[in-house]
Design a protein around this motif. Sequence first.
Motif, short mmCIF file in Angstrom:
data_model
loop_
_atom_site.label_atom_id
_atom_site.label_comp_id
_atom_site.label_asym_id
_atom_site.label_seq_id
_atom_site.Cartn_x
_atom_site.Cartn_y
_atom_site.Cartn_z
N TYR A 151 -5.27 5.81 -1.36
CA TYR A 151 -4.37 4.68 -1.15
C TYR A 151 -4.24 3.95 -2.48
N LYS A 187 -3.09 0.43 -3.89
CA LYS A 187 -2.81 -0.95 -3.47
C LYS A 187 -2.24 -1.70 -4.67
N THR A 217 0.22 5.59 0.30
CA THR A 217 -0.77 6.64 0.55
C THR A 217 -0.20 7.97 0.06
N TYR A 229 0.83 -1.19 0.00
CA TYR A 229 0.00 0.00 0.00
C TYR A 229 0.87 1.25 0.00
#
Length: 131
Positions: A73, A75, A11, A9
């Motif tokens: 985010y 992923k 951010t 992940y």
Amino acid sequence: DKATGRSDYFTFLAPLTIADEPIIFELTNPAPELRVRLILLRENGVLHANSSYSAAGQSATLSSVLEAGQRYYLKLEPYQNRTSSQPYALSAQFSPGAAASPTAPPTVFPTATRDHPRPTPPPRPTATTLR
């Protein structure tokens, strides 16, 4: 599960871009056997956009228009929870909005590699019981 495990992940706060111009995310240099897709989540964990799984060993890209100043985010989800035997590179490119110089070239976020620490995944939706 869908929020933790072998996915990575990242951010970020969406930058100001030219109106309706997307940000292009690209993952390059995956392991030869790795298939991966990019999933973009809003701060509350709701799906914003996603790509299809790449072919084994091939780059994956995702292009999406984002709301400036909002947290997202990104992923990186490997097919069948496989892991990469080598570092990959992740980059994002966009055209800066009105606050930047109109003659400025497209901006590229700093490249992130798998060796960097992973941020905490977005919060998972919680179920409530109605009585």
